[in-house]
Scaffold this motif. Structure first.
Motif, mmCIF file in Angstrom:
data_model
loop_
_atom_site.group_PDB
_atom_site.id
_atom_site.type_symbol
_atom_site.label_atom_id
_atom_site.label_comp_id
_atom_site.label_asym_id
_atom_site.label_seq_id
_atom_site.Cartn_x
_atom_site.Cartn_y
_atom_site.Cartn_z
ATOM 1 N N ALA A 65 67.479 43.344 42.242
ATOM 2 C CA ALA A 65 68.428 43.989 41.331
ATOM 3 C C ALA A 65 68.868 45.315 41.926
ATOM 4 N N PRO A 66 70.157 45.577 41.913
ATOM 5 C CA PRO A 66 70.608 46.837 42.504
ATOM 6 C C PRO A 66 70.091 48.013 41.690
ATOM 7 N N SER A 67 69.394 48.910 42.372
ATOM 8 C CA SER A 67 68.904 50.094 41.663
ATOM 9 C C SER A 67 69.424 51.308 42.406
ATOM 10 N N LEU A 68 70.645 51.621 42.125
ATOM 11 C CA LEU A 68 71.268 52.728 42.839
ATOM 12 C C LEU A 68 70.848 54.050 42.251
ATOM 13 N N GLY A 69 70.515 54.943 43.120
ATOM 14 C CA GLY A 69 70.189 56.287 42.669
ATOM 15 C C GLY A 69 71.455 57.117 42.576
ATOM 16 N N ALA A 70 71.285 58.374 42.250
ATOM 17 C CA ALA A 70 72.441 59.242 42.063
ATOM 18 C C ALA A 70 73.242 59.392 43.340
ATOM 19 N N GLU A 71 72.521 59.579 44.462
ATOM 20 C CA GLU A 71 73.227 59.825 45.718
ATOM 21 C C GLU A 71 73.968 58.584 46.181
ATOM 22 N N GLU A 72 73.274 57.423 46.061
ATOM 23 C CA GLU A 72 73.919 56.185 46.496
ATOM 24 C C GLU A 72 75.141 55.909 45.632
ATOM 25 N N MET A 73 74.937 56.098 44.325
ATOM 26 C CA MET A 73 76.047 55.868 43.393
ATOM 27 C C MET A 73 77.220 56.781 43.747
ATOM 28 N N ALA A 74 76.894 58.036 44.025
ATOM 29 C CA ALA A 74 77.938 59.004 44.375
ATOM 30 C C ALA A 74 78.660 58.572 45.642
#
Lengths: 341, 228
Positions: B134-143
């Motif tokens: 499952a994609p678990s993007l953090g803040a930086e990746e999302m940004a």
């Protein structure tokens, strides 16, 4: 350089952490014997050249510049009282003042002496940068970050900027999988960061810190800011204030903690939808302003009054092991991990 | 217009006006007719009726239209005529029709075969396919993802003022904002007499190393997960 540098052991890990504060510049390195920290007061005072002889005799730190002598570090405060002058600070409220060209030069010299020479070509130096203040959007951290990066690079290092409050989490929350809320109660400002498993989820600063407490308390009792600073440093128990001056200081301490917590709640609401908080996180308080006696219990007391409305589940509130060095140590953790095993 | 108001005081008949009035009855008639009626004159003379000549406004007060009401002119009704068109029935081509029916039957047969094959496949055991993480993007990746998407789809901004917000990432703003930095800030030839306070803490070194190792591992893992 003439400072009492200790030669690093050949096998000690490379990397250095540099905390650039309004009050202190602190550098941390890993040595074979432990962690070596070097600290210098971030202040200077210029005097006419004729005082040079006297200064040499008193063995204070100074820089010769054209026709004047510039006293740097702790001695600047002492000499300021002797000559009835005010010390100058390269940083104002946490950030470099763009108009202070003299201050830049002095800052460069101070950083060079605190850092020392790099142990390898382009040794990694992670230096602290505050987050942009939420209560004063006019203040720009870009110039501050750029200048510090330039100074560190000119000293022969590879400069990497990092958030000040995040460094506290890297220093103190290893067992919590680098998850937590770091509060850096500095002199010029208060920095806050929330990290979840090393990822920075939230970071901001407020333009209130130790200086703000001194200024506010001084105004309310009709004293000078220096006087209130002195009352604070002589020993202030936040849970048992004595006299009007201490009571006034406690009022401003309380306001500062409340203000920081309120802003955490406010800023977190903006990003609540983006993050899933998988578990309660600890709060770690650090910084020179948090060194007042009883600060941790005082913080806990204020937090408990706000816990119900606080949007993040908190597992524990604790103080950093070394409040003055925690940021530099966290930056050192980041610098060391840049090198592969 | 003037009219005559006749109010009856006692039952009376007015033959030339063809009126049979009962007591209390009130009627309105044309002023001329009233003035020329002899029978009305007689009844008036004996007091069986009263006659008043009055001006009566027969105009009705028009209702005010509601505000912003636009009157629509009535459109003439369009009457469409339906015409019955007679078409001649063609004689069906039996050969073509037969070919078409044959084709349809073949199609049905193919569908039946396909359904049977699908049933047979479904009965066989499924090969194990590992579930996608499952994609678990953090803040930086999302940004980063958001930034990439925006850069791709938004027009390039060539000017303007950068306003730092509370959550500005300082590492990024440096690249985006033009900045003047003076050269030669650190004067290596400056004459100085500086001694720096140094403190060595023996405890905490191992913890620091352990934190650095953990941080390196977690960042590496995040990077690997991000690449996948």
């Amino acid at each position: 350089m003439s400072e009492n540098d200790t030669a690093p052991a050949p096998n000690s890990p490379l990397g250095v952490g540099l905390d650039m504060g309004t009050m202190n510049i602190v550098a941390a390195r890993r040595d074979a014997s432990g962690v070596v920290t070097k600290r210098m007061r971030d202040a200077f005072l210029d005097l006419p050249a004729e005082h040079k002889r006297m200064l040499k005799l008193s063995s204070v730190n100074y820089v010769e510049k054209d026709d004047s002598i510039i006293i740097v570090g702790d001695a600047a405060y002492e000499m300021a009282n002797v000559f009835g002058r005010e010390v100058r600070r390269p940083l104002q409220a946490g950030l470099i003042s763009a108009g202070e060209m003299d201050a830049l030069e002095i800052l460069g010299i101070l950083v060079r002496h605190v850092l020392g020479d790099p142990r390898s070509d382009k040794e990694v130096c992670v230096y602290s940068v505050p987050a942009a203040p939420v209560d004063d959007p006019e203040r720009d951290i870009v110039y501050h970050q750029g200048i510090l990066g330039k100074i560190v690079t000119e000293c022969g290092y590879k400069a990497i900027p990092s958030n000040e409050a995040l460094a506290i989490i890297y220093a103190e929350c290893g067992k919590d999988q680098f998850s937590g809320i770091g509060f850096s109660f500095g002199s010029g400002m208060t920095n806050v960061a929330l990290a979840i498993r090393t990822v920075e989820a939230l970071s901001f600063s407020v333009g209130r810190g130790g200086d703000w407490i001194d200024k506010g308390a001084a105004k309310s009792v009709g004293a000078t800011q220096a006087r209130m600073c002195s009352v604070k440093e002589k020993g202030l128990n936040l849970l048992k204030p004595e006299g009007r001056e201490q009571e006034a200081l406690v009022v401003y301490y309380k306001n500062l903690v409340e203000y920081a917590l309120d802003n955490v709640a406010k800023e977190f609401e903006k990003i609540r939808a983006q993050f899933d908080m998988p578990f309660p996180v600890p709060i770690v308080v650090s910084g020179g302003t948090s060194k007042a006696e009883g600060f941790l219990d005082f913080f806990k007391e204020v937090f408990e009054s706000k816990r119900k409305r606080f949007p993040i589940e908190v597992s524990q509130i604790r103080a950093a092991t070394e409040p003055l060095d925690a940021v530099a140590r966290g930056l050192l953790v980041q610098a060391v991990q840049e090198y592969e095993d | 217009m003037i009219e005559a108001q006749i109010i009856c005081n006692a039952p009376v008949m007015i033959p030339d006006l063809r009126l049979d009035l009962s007591r209390g009855e009130e009627i309105w008639i044309d002023e001329r007719m009233a003035r020329h009626s002899k029978d009305l004159g007689k009844a008036l003379a004996v007091g069986k009726v009263k006659v008043f000549y009055r001006v009566r406004d027969r105009k009705k007060t028009r209702r005010m239209a509601p505000p912003n009401y636009q009157r629509v002119k009535p459109q003439p009704r369009v009457v469409t005529e339906t015409k019955v068109v007679e078409t001649k029935m063609e004689k069906p081509d039996t050969a073509a029709l037969a070919a078409e029916i044959k084709q349809e039957l073949l199609g049905d047969l193919k569908d039946t075969i396909a359904a049977e094959i699908a049933k047979a496949l479904a009965a066989q055991p499924k090969p194990e396919i590992p579930e996608a993480p499952a994609p678990s993007l953090g803040a930086e990746e999302m940004a980063k993802v958001m930034e990439g998407v925006l850069k791709k789809h938004m027009p390039t901004q060539t000017g303007g003022v950068v306003i730092p917000s509370g959550r500005t990432r300082p590492q990024k703003t440096e690249e985006e904002t033009p900045l003047y930095l003076p050269q030669g800030i650190v004067d290596k030839d400056a004459k100085t007499a500086i001694s720096v306070q140094s403190k060595t803490t023996k405890e905490g070194g191992d913890e620091l190393d352990e934190n650095a190792r953990l941080l390196r591992e977690m960042r590496r893992k995040r990077k690997t997960d991000g690449d996948q």
